[in-house]
Design a protein around this motif. Structure first.
Motif: not given
Length: 216
Positions: A62-77
């Motif tokens: 999973l590339n860093g851009l998609e990882a960023t999207r998922q982290i922002v969505r599911h771990a917004s802090s």
């Protein structure tokens, strides 16, 4: 602020080791997880809720851009800082749209990495100078496409208020008290207005505000 908890996501173990050494030289910073691929980075971010995740773009699974999207969505802090070898407009714009709060180049000095993490920890954004120019140019192009030629017109009412108060030399705490918002929210507005206007620090804000007649 207490201990700053960090996650490192990069598929090169030697690079992660070097980054960890640089970061943990700060006695109040601790790397709580290392991930060699994007899926593990997302999993660790969701499980451990570090303060900041430092991610490479080119990770396997999973590339860093998609990882960023998922982290922002599911771990917004968790605030995401991209550490990449790419300064192309396409990469930078996608990172910002994905929710990254900072983007620095791997060729940057260690001091810039520390500065970037410190900025994100304070609720600000941080972009390496070449990247900041790319962000501003892209933003300007999008404004032009919407028929807006003056970036100031794209500021929200709140951002304009914060702009003037910052230019008057007031602290984030003072501004927060005046506007009945938290100091962290003030820093977020400040970060946004800097990006929109292509400014980098308080000195530039003061000069800009003086030129526009916002402050005397």
């Amino acid at each position: 602020m207490g201990e700053l908890r960090l996650l490192l996501g990069d598929d090169h173990a030697m690079l992660r080791h070097g980054l960890k050494k640089i970061l943990e030289d700060r006695h109040d910073w601790r790397v709580v997880a290392e991930a060699g691929n994007g899926r593990d980075a997302v999993r660790d971010a969701m499980a451990l809720k570090p303060d900041i995740a430092v991610l490479d773009i080119g990770m396997p699974l999973l590339n860093g851009l998609e990882a960023t999207r998922q982290i922002v969505r599911h771990a917004s802090s968790v605030r995401v800082l991209i550490l990449s070898m790419h300064s192309d407009q396409a990469y930078v714009s996608q990172a910002v749209q994905a929710g990254a709060k900072g983007y620095i180049l791997k060729e940057s000095a260690a001091a810039e990495l520390v500065e970037a993490i410190s900025a994100l920890a304070s609720g600000k954004s941080f972009f390496s100078p070449p990247v900041a120019q790319v962000v501003f140019d892209d933003y300007t192009r999008r404004l032009t496409a919407k028929g807006i030629t003056d970036p100031y017109e794209a500021l929200s009412d709140r951002e304009r208020e914060v702009l003037q108060l910052v230019a008057e030399g007031r602290s984030s705490k003072e501004i927060g008290e005046l506007l009945s918002i938290s100091a962290a929210t003030v820093e977020t507005h400040r970060s946004h207005l800097l990006q929109k206007l292509g400014l980098h620090n308080t000195v530039e804000v003061v000069r800009y505000a003086a030129r526009r007649g916002i402050v005397q």
